[in-house]
Design a protein around this motif. Structure first.
Motif, PDB file in Angstrom:
ATOM      1  N   GLY A  63     -10.581-136.398 -37.047  1.00 45.03           N
ATOM      2  CA  GLY A  63     -12.014-136.503 -36.821  1.00 45.03           C
ATOM      3  C   GLY A  63     -12.492-135.723 -35.617  1.00 45.03           C
ATOM      4  O   GLY A  63     -13.404-136.163 -34.895  1.00 45.03           O
ATOM      5  N   VAL A  64     -11.868-134.573 -35.380  1.00 46.20           N
ATOM      6  CA  VAL A  64     -12.264-133.717 -34.265  1.00 46.20           C
ATOM      7  C   VAL A  64     -12.433-132.294 -34.786  1.00 46.20           C
ATOM      8  O   VAL A  64     -12.207-132.018 -35.966  1.00 46.20           O
ATOM      9  CB  VAL A  64     -11.207-133.736 -33.135  1.00 46.20           C
ATOM     10  N   SER A  65     -12.790-131.375 -33.906  1.00 48.44           N
ATOM     11  CA  SER A  65     -12.914-129.971 -34.285  1.00 48.44           C
ATOM     12  C   SER A  65     -11.602-129.241 -34.032  1.00 48.44           C
ATOM     13  O   SER A  65     -10.766-129.687 -33.230  1.00 48.44           O
ATOM     14  CB  SER A  65     -14.020-129.291 -33.488  1.00 48.44           C
ATOM     15  N   VAL A  66     -11.421-128.124 -34.700  1.00 47.59           N
ATOM     16  CA  VAL A  66     -10.248-127.289 -34.458  1.00 47.59           C
ATOM     17  C   VAL A  66     -10.217-126.830 -33.004  1.00 47.59           C
ATOM     18  O   VAL A  66      -9.155-126.795 -32.366  1.00 47.59           O
ATOM     19  CB  VAL A  66     -10.234-126.079 -35.410  1.00 47.59           C
ATOM     20  N   GLN A  67     -11.385-126.506 -32.463  1.00 47.81           N
ATOM     21  CA  GLN A  67     -11.449-126.049 -31.070  1.00 47.81           C
ATOM     22  C   GLN A  67     -10.960-127.125 -30.111  1.00 47.81           C
ATOM     23  O   GLN A  67     -10.327-126.820 -29.091  1.00 47.81           O
ATOM     24  CB  GLN A  67     -12.877-125.635 -30.714  1.00 47.81           C
ATOM     25  N   THR A  68     -11.230-128.372 -30.435  1.00 44.72           N
ATOM     26  CA  THR A  68     -10.736-129.468 -29.585  1.00 44.72           C
ATOM     27  C   THR A  68      -9.222-129.467 -29.555  1.00 44.72           C
ATOM     28  O   THR A  68      -8.595-129.655 -28.500  1.00 44.72           O
ATOM     29  CB  THR A  68     -11.252-130.819 -30.108  1.00 44.72           C
ATOM     30  N   ILE A  69      -8.606-129.252 -30.707  1.00 46.48           N
ATOM     31  CA  ILE A  69      -7.139-129.205 -30.772  1.00 46.48           C
ATOM     32  C   ILE A  69      -6.612-128.035 -29.953  1.00 46.48           C
ATOM     33  O   ILE A  69      -5.642-128.168 -29.197  1.00 46.48           O
ATOM     34  CB  ILE A  69      -6.670-129.103 -32.237  1.00 46.48           C
ATOM     35  N   VAL A  70      -7.253-126.887 -30.088  1.00 43.25           N
ATOM     36  CA  VAL A  70      -6.842-125.705 -29.330  1.00 43.25           C
ATOM     37  C   VAL A  70      -6.983-125.960 -27.833  1.00 43.25           C
ATOM     38  O   VAL A  70      -6.114-125.585 -27.033  1.00 43.25           O
ATOM     39  CB  VAL A  70      -7.667-124.476 -29.754  1.00 43.25           C
ATOM     40  N   ASN A  71      -8.061-126.606 -27.442  1.00 44.77           N
ATOM     41  CA  ASN A  71      -8.286-126.907 -26.021  1.00 44.77           C
ATOM     42  C   ASN A  71      -7.179-127.800 -25.461  1.00 44.77           C
ATOM     43  O   ASN A  71      -6.768-127.650 -24.306  1.00 44.77           O
ATOM     44  CB  ASN A  71      -9.637-127.586 -25.824  1.00 44.77           C
ATOM     45  N   HIS A  72      -6.722-128.729 -26.262  1.00 42.67           N
ATOM     46  CA  HIS A  72      -5.702-129.678 -25.802  1.00 42.67           C
ATOM     47  C   HIS A  72      -4.285-129.109 -25.868  1.00 42.67           C
ATOM     48  O   HIS A  72      -3.468-129.369 -24.983  1.00 42.67           O
ATOM     49  CB  HIS A  72      -5.761-130.957 -26.636  1.00 42.67           C
ATOM     50  N   PHE A  73      -3.984-128.357 -26.931  1.00 38.97           N
ATOM     51  CA  PHE A  73      -2.595-127.981 -27.192  1.00 38.97           C
ATOM     52  C   PHE A  73      -2.349-126.475 -27.280  1.00 38.97           C
ATOM     53  O   PHE A  73      -1.193-126.057 -27.372  1.00 38.97           O
ATOM     54  CB  PHE A  73      -2.128-128.643 -28.499  1.00 38.97           C
ATOM     55  N   GLY A  74      -3.388-125.678 -27.286  1.00 36.24           N
ATOM     56  CA  GLY A  74      -3.221-124.239 -27.309  1.00 36.24           C
ATOM     57  C   GLY A  74      -3.029-123.630 -28.677  1.00 36.24           C
ATOM     58  O   GLY A  74      -3.178-122.437 -28.858  1.00 36.24           O
ATOM     59  N   GLY A  75      -2.657-124.438 -29.660  1.00 35.46           N
ATOM     60  CA  GLY A  75      -2.445-123.934 -31.011  1.00 35.46           C
ATOM     61  C   GLY A  75      -1.473-124.819 -31.766  1.00 35.46           C
ATOM     62  O   GLY A  75      -1.081-125.890 -31.296  1.00 35.46           O
ATOM     63  N   LYS A  76      -1.065-124.356 -32.915  1.00 38.06           N
ATOM     64  CA  LYS A  76      -0.248-125.165 -33.813  1.00 38.06           C
ATOM     65  C   LYS A  76       1.142-125.441 -33.243  1.00 38.06           C
ATOM     66  O   LYS A  76       1.652-126.575 -33.303  1.00 38.06           O
ATOM     67  CB  LYS A  76      -0.137-124.472 -35.169  1.00 38.06           C
ATOM     68  N   ASP A  77       1.787-124.413 -32.673  1.00 32.95           N
ATOM     69  CA  ASP A  77       3.120-124.615 -32.108  1.00 32.95           C
ATOM     70  C   ASP A  77       3.079-125.576 -30.920  1.00 32.95           C
ATOM     71  O   ASP A  77       3.970-126.420 -30.766  1.00 32.95           O
ATOM     72  CB  ASP A  77       3.723-123.278 -31.680  1.00 32.95           C
ATOM     73  N   GLY A  78       2.073-125.431 -30.085  1.00 32.68           N
ATOM     74  CA  GLY A  78       1.938-126.346 -28.956  1.00 32.68           C
ATOM     75  C   GLY A  78       1.722-127.770 -29.408  1.00 32.68           C
ATOM     76  O   GLY A  78       2.251-128.719 -28.809  1.00 32.68           O
ATOM     77  N   LEU A  79       0.966-127.931 -30.474  1.00 26.78           N
ATOM     78  CA  LEU A  79       0.743-129.259 -31.039  1.00 26.78           C
ATOM     79  C   LEU A  79       2.048-129.826 -31.584  1.00 26.78           C
ATOM     80  O   LEU A  79       2.368-131.006 -31.363  1.00 26.78           O
ATOM     81  CB  LEU A  79      -0.312-129.187 -32.144  1.00 26.78           C
ATOM     82  N   ALA A  80       2.820-128.999 -32.279  1.00 30.61           N
ATOM     83  CA  ALA A  80       4.100-129.457 -32.832  1.00 30.61           C
ATOM     84  C   ALA A  80       5.056-129.882 -31.718  1.00 30.61           C
ATOM     85  O   ALA A  80       5.764-130.888 -31.837  1.00 30.61           O
ATOM     86  CB  ALA A  80       4.723-128.359 -33.686  1.00 30.61           C
ATOM     87  N   ASP A  81       5.082-129.118 -30.636  1.00 35.29           N
ATOM     88  CA  ASP A  81       5.933-129.495 -29.501  1.00 35.29           C
ATOM     89  C   ASP A  81       5.503-130.836 -28.914  1.00 35.29           C
ATOM     90  O   ASP A  81       6.339-131.668 -28.560  1.00 35.29           O
ATOM     91  CB  ASP A  81       5.872-128.418 -28.414  1.00 35.29           C
ATOM     92  N   ALA A  82       4.197-131.043 -28.810  1.00 33.62           N
ATOM     93  CA  ALA A  82       3.687-132.301 -28.265  1.00 33.62           C
ATOM     94  C   ALA A  82       4.003-133.473 -29.181  1.00 33.62           C
ATOM     95  O   ALA A  82       4.338-134.567 -28.712  1.00 33.62           O
ATOM     96  CB  ALA A  82       2.177-132.197 -28.032  1.00 33.62           C
ATOM     97  N   VAL A  83       3.908-133.254 -30.484  1.00 31.13           N
ATOM     98  CA  VAL A  83       4.271-134.299 -31.443  1.00 31.13           C
ATOM     99  C   VAL A  83       5.752-134.649 -31.298  1.00 31.13           C
ATOM    100  O   VAL A  83       6.130-135.828 -31.290  1.00 31.13           O
ATOM    101  CB  VAL A  83       3.960-133.852 -32.881  1.00 31.13           C
ATOM    102  N   ALA A  84       6.592-133.630 -31.183  1.00 28.48           N
ATOM    103  CA  ALA A  84       8.034-133.865 -31.034  1.00 28.48           C
ATOM    104  C   ALA A  84       8.325-134.659 -29.764  1.00 28.48           C
ATOM    105  O   ALA A  84       9.169-135.570 -29.770  1.00 28.48           O
ATOM    106  CB  ALA A  84       8.778-132.532 -31.021  1.00 28.48           C
ATOM    107  N   ASP A  85       7.647-134.330 -28.675  1.00 32.34           N
ATOM    108  CA  ASP A  85       7.841-135.071 -27.420  1.00 32.34           C
ATOM    109  C   ASP A  85       7.415-136.528 -27.572  1.00 32.34           C
ATOM    110  O   ASP A  85       8.083-137.436 -27.062  1.00 32.34           O
ATOM    111  CB  ASP A  85       7.034-134.421 -26.298  1.00 32.34           C
ATOM    112  N   ARG A  86       6.317-136.739 -28.272  1.00 29.17           N
ATOM    113  CA  ARG A  86       5.817-138.103 -28.474  1.00 29.17           C
ATOM    114  C   ARG A  86       6.801-138.915 -29.313  1.00 29.17           C
ATOM    115  O   ARG A  86       7.108-140.068 -28.997  1.00 29.17           O
ATOM    116  CB  ARG A  86       4.445-138.056 -29.153  1.00 29.17           C
ATOM    117  N   VAL A  87       7.313-138.308 -30.373  1.00 22.51           N
ATOM    118  CA  VAL A  87       8.289-138.982 -31.232  1.00 22.51           C
ATOM    119  C   VAL A  87       9.557-139.300 -30.448  1.00 22.51           C
ATOM    120  O   VAL A  87      10.121-140.402 -30.562  1.00 22.51           O
ATOM    121  CB  VAL A  87       8.613-138.120 -32.467  1.00 22.51           C
TER     122      VAL A  87
END
Length: 200
Positions: A51-75
């Motif tokens: 329920g957010v914008s793509v730009q919000t995700i980019v602002n937080h994680f820099g892109g898809k790979d950064g998001l995947a790394d953050a998910v892995a750290d959380r898991v």
């Protein structure tokens, strides 16, 4: 002029809001990647789920790979918390491990299947292997030999006996009931106890 107490309050509220958004994005991405291949999930899919914008995700994680790394750290952080087991108690160790695999085993296997072509998945898998080995050293500290070749051999055996692919073999491929699969792992761990000194 605005009072000095109001600005810190607003900054604190904003930080809390950002953290809530970040968590929502991480949970959305994790949910999608537990069901679908990495390449099949776009940032737009994650944005829609969270329920957010793509730009919000980019602002937080820099892109898809950064998001995947953050998910892995959380898991990884959650896994460390949920895998608490008393040292040397094989039944409790297996029960804790199976509880984790029953929740996340399918996703673990899905991620591992992509390590050769998705760098983010390869990094996550490498971290998971290190984490699992450290966990084995902790929960089997009572039986592992002193540092050296014998300890490395024992750790390799324990790693194989507790690997997610063995869970998959028993539970998914062979269709064993959980009770039978847990018993099989307990028996396997008992049989490779280095203290038994089986030199045959």
């Amino acid at each position: 002029m605005e009072s000095g107490t109001r600005r810190p309050y607003r900054m604190g509220a904003r930080a809390t809001s950002m953290e809530v958004t970040r968590t929502r994005v991480l949970e959305a991405a994790a949910a999608l990647w537990t069901r679908r291949w990495y390449d099949d999930v776009t940032l737009q899919h994650v944005a829609d789920e969270a329920g957010v914008s793509v730009q919000t995700i980019v602002n937080h994680f820099g892109g898809k790979d950064g998001l995947a790394d953050a998910v892995a750290d959380r898991v990884a952080s959650r896994t460390a918390l949920t895998r608490q087991a008393p040292t040397g108690d094989v039944a409790a160790i297996v029960a804790v491990l199976f509880a984790d695999y029953e929740r996340h085993g399918e996703a673990n296997v899905l991620w591992a299947a992509q390590i050769d072509r998705v760098p983010a998945m390869a990094r996550a898998a490498a971290h998971a292997r290190v984490q699992h080995r450290a966990w084995l050293e902790q929960v089997f500290a009572d039986r592992l030999p002193a540092p050296g070749p014998a300890r490395e051999h024992a750790l390799n055996l324990h790693y194989a006996a507790t690997d997610v692919y063995l869970w998959k073999l028993w539970r998914r491929d062979l269709g064993l009931p959980r009770e039978d699969a847990e018993r099989a792992m307990r028996d396997l761990l008992t049989s490779i106890d280095p203290r038994k000194r089986n030199d045959a």
